[in-house]
Motif scaffolding. Sequence first.
Motif, PDB file in Angstrom:
ATOM      1  N   ALA A  96       0.823  -1.214   0.000  1.00 45.78           N
ATOM      2  CA  ALA A  96       0.000   0.000   0.000  1.00 45.78           C
ATOM      3  C   ALA A  96       0.851   1.257   0.000  1.00 45.78           C
ATOM      4  O   ALA A  96       0.412   2.314  -0.481  1.00 45.78           O
ATOM      5  N   ASP A  97       2.116   1.199   0.547  1.00 45.75           N
ATOM      6  CA  ASP A  97       2.969   2.387   0.588  1.00 45.75           C
ATOM      7  C   ASP A  97       3.780   2.578  -0.686  1.00 45.75           C
ATOM      8  O   ASP A  97       4.618   3.480  -0.763  1.00 45.75           O
ATOM      9  N   THR A  98       3.576   1.691  -1.692  1.00 50.13           N
ATOM     10  CA  THR A  98       4.303   1.790  -2.967  1.00 50.13           C
ATOM     11  C   THR A  98       3.282   1.870  -4.103  1.00 50.13           C
ATOM     12  O   THR A  98       2.721   0.854  -4.528  1.00 50.13           O
ATOM     13  N   PRO A  99       2.995   3.092  -4.608  1.00 44.49           N
ATOM     14  CA  PRO A  99       1.950   3.249  -5.637  1.00 44.49           C
ATOM     15  C   PRO A  99       2.205   2.406  -6.886  1.00 44.49           C
ATOM     16  O   PRO A  99       1.263   1.863  -7.479  1.00 44.49           O
ATOM     17  N   GLU A 100       3.466   2.311  -7.323  1.00 44.19           N
ATOM     18  CA  GLU A 100       3.770   1.541  -8.555  1.00 44.19           C
ATOM     19  C   GLU A 100       3.409   0.075  -8.363  1.00 44.19           C
ATOM     20  O   GLU A 100       2.832  -0.552  -9.266  1.00 44.19           O
ATOM     21  N   GLN A 101       3.737  -0.471  -7.201  1.00 43.60           N
ATOM     22  CA  GLN A 101       3.432  -1.870  -6.953  1.00 43.60           C
ATOM     23  C   GLN A 101       1.917  -2.074  -6.827  1.00 43.60           C
ATOM     24  O   GLN A 101       1.383  -3.108  -7.250  1.00 43.60           O
ATOM     25  N   VAL A 102       1.239  -1.092  -6.242  1.00 47.69           N
ATOM     26  CA  VAL A 102      -0.231  -1.191  -6.155  1.00 47.69           C
ATOM     27  C   VAL A 102      -0.841  -1.262  -7.547  1.00 47.69           C
ATOM     28  O   VAL A 102      -1.773  -2.050  -7.821  1.00 47.69           O
ATOM     29  N   GLU A 103      -0.318  -0.453  -8.480  1.00 49.88           N
ATOM     30  CA  GLU A 103      -0.821  -0.459  -9.860  1.00 49.88           C
ATOM     31  C   GLU A 103      -0.581  -1.809 -10.515  1.00 49.88           C
ATOM     32  O   GLU A 103      -1.441  -2.341 -11.234  1.00 49.88           O
ATOM     33  N   ARG A 104       0.589  -2.400 -10.237  1.00 46.32           N
ATOM     34  CA  ARG A 104       0.877  -3.719 -10.825  1.00 46.32           C
ATOM     35  C   ARG A 104      -0.095  -4.763 -10.267  1.00 46.32           C
ATOM     36  O   ARG A 104      -0.538  -5.671 -10.995  1.00 46.32           O
ATOM     37  N   VAL A 105      -0.420  -4.669  -8.970  1.00 46.86           N
ATOM     38  CA  VAL A 105      -1.375  -5.612  -8.395  1.00 46.86           C
ATOM     39  C   VAL A 105      -2.735  -5.460  -9.077  1.00 46.86           C
ATOM     40  O   VAL A 105      -3.413  -6.462  -9.365  1.00 46.86           O
ATOM     41  N   HIS A 106      -3.118  -4.186  -9.347  1.00 47.41           N
ATOM     42  CA  HIS A 106      -4.398  -3.975 -10.044  1.00 47.41           C
ATOM     43  C   HIS A 106      -4.388  -4.601 -11.434  1.00 47.41           C
ATOM     44  O   HIS A 106      -5.407  -5.196 -11.874  1.00 47.41           O
ATOM     45  N   LYS A 107      -3.270  -4.443 -12.159  1.00 46.84           N
ATOM     46  CA  LYS A 107      -3.171  -5.049 -13.499  1.00 46.84           C
ATOM     47  C   LYS A 107      -3.265  -6.567 -13.401  1.00 46.84           C
ATOM     48  O   LYS A 107      -3.920  -7.213 -14.237  1.00 46.84           O
ATOM     49  N   MET A 108      -2.598  -7.148 -12.386  1.00 50.15           N
ATOM     50  CA  MET A 108      -2.678  -8.609 -12.242  1.00 50.15           C
ATOM     51  C   MET A 108      -4.106  -9.028 -11.911  1.00 50.15           C
ATOM     52  O   MET A 108      -4.584 -10.062 -12.389  1.00 50.15           O
ATOM     53  N   ARG A 109      -4.831  -8.214 -11.101  1.00 51.30           N
ATOM     54  CA  ARG A 109      -6.209  -8.558 -10.794  1.00 51.30           C
ATOM     55  C   ARG A 109      -7.072  -8.503 -12.050  1.00 51.30           C
ATOM     56  O   ARG A 109      -7.945  -9.367 -12.248  1.00 51.30           O
ATOM     57  N   ARG A 110      -6.830  -7.487 -12.922  1.00 53.86           N
ATOM     58  CA  ARG A 110      -7.620  -7.407 -14.165  1.00 53.86           C
ATOM     59  C   ARG A 110      -7.316  -8.601 -15.072  1.00 53.86           C
ATOM     60  O   ARG A 110      -8.218  -9.159 -15.729  1.00 53.86           O
ATOM     61  N   ALA A 111      -6.045  -9.013 -15.163  1.00 54.27           N
ATOM     62  CA  ALA A 111      -5.690 -10.175 -15.997  1.00 54.27           C
ATOM     63  C   ALA A 111      -6.372 -11.426 -15.484  1.00 54.27           C
ATOM     64  O   ALA A 111      -6.880 -12.257 -16.261  1.00 54.27           O
ATOM     65  N   ILE A 112      -6.394 -11.591 -14.162  1.00 51.13           N
ATOM     66  CA  ILE A 112      -7.021 -12.775 -13.582  1.00 51.13           C
ATOM     67  C   ILE A 112      -8.527 -12.743 -13.837  1.00 51.13           C
ATOM     68  O   ILE A 112      -9.153 -13.781 -14.129  1.00 51.13           O
ATOM     69  N   GLU A 113      -9.132 -11.542 -13.735  1.00 49.25           N
ATOM     70  CA  GLU A 113     -10.560 -11.428 -13.990  1.00 49.25           C
ATOM     71  C   GLU A 113     -10.873 -11.793 -15.461  1.00 49.25           C
ATOM     72  O   GLU A 113     -11.900 -12.425 -15.750  1.00 49.25           O
ATOM     73  N   ALA A 114      -9.966 -11.360 -16.362  1.00 49.17           N
ATOM     74  CA  ALA A 114     -10.161 -11.689 -17.791  1.00 49.17           C
ATOM     75  C   ALA A 114     -10.084 -13.188 -18.013  1.00 49.17           C
ATOM     76  O   ALA A 114     -10.901 -13.786 -18.749  1.00 49.17           O
ATOM     77  N   TYR A 115      -9.079 -13.835 -17.392  1.00 51.29           N
ATOM     78  CA  TYR A 115      -8.946 -15.279 -17.547  1.00 51.29           C
ATOM     79  C   TYR A 115     -10.132 -15.994 -16.899  1.00 51.29           C
ATOM     80  O   TYR A 115     -10.621 -16.994 -17.409  1.00 51.29           O
TER      81      TYR A 115
END
Length: 536
Positions: A96-115
């Motif tokens: 949560a204290d690293t915005p870039e890593q939070v964005e990557r987690v969001h992208k991984m969540r979207r990829a998983i939702e797509a799959y």
Amino acid sequence: MKLFTKGLLLIAVPSLVELTLLGVVFDTQEQTEQAAQRVTNSKQILYQSSAIVEPLLRQAARVRTGMVIGDASMIDRHTAWVDVSDRLSKLETLVADTPEQVERVHKMRRAIEAYRAQTATVSQALHEGRSMKPLAALESGALPEPITALRDDLAAFGEEASRLDTERTGALARRRARQQHALIAAVLGSMLVWAGTAMVFARSIGRRLEVLTDNAERLGNGRPLAARLSGNDEIAALDAVLHQTGARLREAETEQTSLKARLEARAQELAGVNEELRQETQDNEMFIYSVSHDLRSPLVNLQGFSKELQVSCDELDSIVVEARLPEAEHERMAHILDGDVRESLQYLRSAVTRAAAIIEALLRISRAGRLEYQWQRVSVGRVVTRVVDTLESAIGQRAAVVTVRDLPPAWGDPGAIEQIFSNLIGNALNYLDPERRGRIEVGALEPGPVEENGSRAVRMRTYYVRDNGLGIPAAYMSKVFRAFQRLHGNVANGDGVGLAVVRRTVERHGGRVWVESTQGAGSTFFVVLPEQPARW
């Protein structure tokens, strides 16, 4: 500045420094704990990120198997999606204290939702029996595109997490080193501060206390004091008091010297007065003795001539009877001889007897002051027993009861001490109340402390003679030991010098005598005599 203020400063300054050092130590410790927490989070992030791919790969294998065998039940398993979702949520919380890593987690969540949407389509097609040709790509061995994208994002996420982990681990090592340095600095700083405080105390207060102690010792030894301490604290005030005390002591010594000189002069004057008084007393005693001795011869002559006159009067009386004078002359001669002459002779003989008694009393008082005493230890019990035996007849006539208690020995002249108790017991017998049975008690009080008599130390004993007789009126108490003072003259005969002789004899023994009495209830005479010779 007062000692209280100085003490507060000596405590407050080191305490403030120590609090500052402790603040630095606590700050570094907190920062170290935060760095350690971040390192722990980094390790947890790496663990959570590495555990996301495995359940997705297992789910992809089940999808391919279900498409091959046409079994939708192998695809409809939601446990894998719940597990992956939980892991992503934990991972998002950790970064949560690293915005870039939070964005990557969001992208991984979207990829998983797509799959997940693709697998849902496959499951629906299998349930409806539709053709799988549009989804043939999922059936091949290649990874689905969402999973490939997830792996790429996860790889980038892992690289960044590894970099942050390395950075945070290094920061933790630096923080720990800084914490150790801060702790060492705090310990050394505290030691230096207290050492400085001790030096300040020794220089500013300890040295002043040494001066104060030295001045106190000087004052106690009578030596001159050192210079007064400066300042307005309590030590300076005490030193000022010591100097004032020294000045007053010097004044007192000067005054004492003056008083000593005056006392010595007064002592010499008193010695002279005492010598004059002794000489006068001796002269008075010699005068009384001489006068008494010289008067005894005329009194003896008067007694003899009065007897001769009495005999002559008797002869004249016989001659008058034999002469057979006329009645008028005979009565006149008888009146002269039997009345005037005999009455005058009676008054003359009474006056001579009274004068003789007074002279004898004066001689007794004179002898009481001039007799040479034979000093020795006297058994007072035996002395009193002899006195009681001597007065046995008078005691029997009075029907009195005489009780003799234990009487400790005294130091003095046996005859003089016997005379003391003889007079006191005799007086008690003479003045018993005829209305009640007489009781006389002779005893001694408990031994008292050693008394100082000038430069002598003497242990004294107090004896008493108590009776239940007529008692002494309060107005007469001050005269009871004076010569020729008689009370209850109609009760007993006496010359009134017995108690005066007692007082004179007791005083020559270095003691004192007094009486306590209640009229109608009785009297108690107290006699204080030395128990042993005086110690010089």
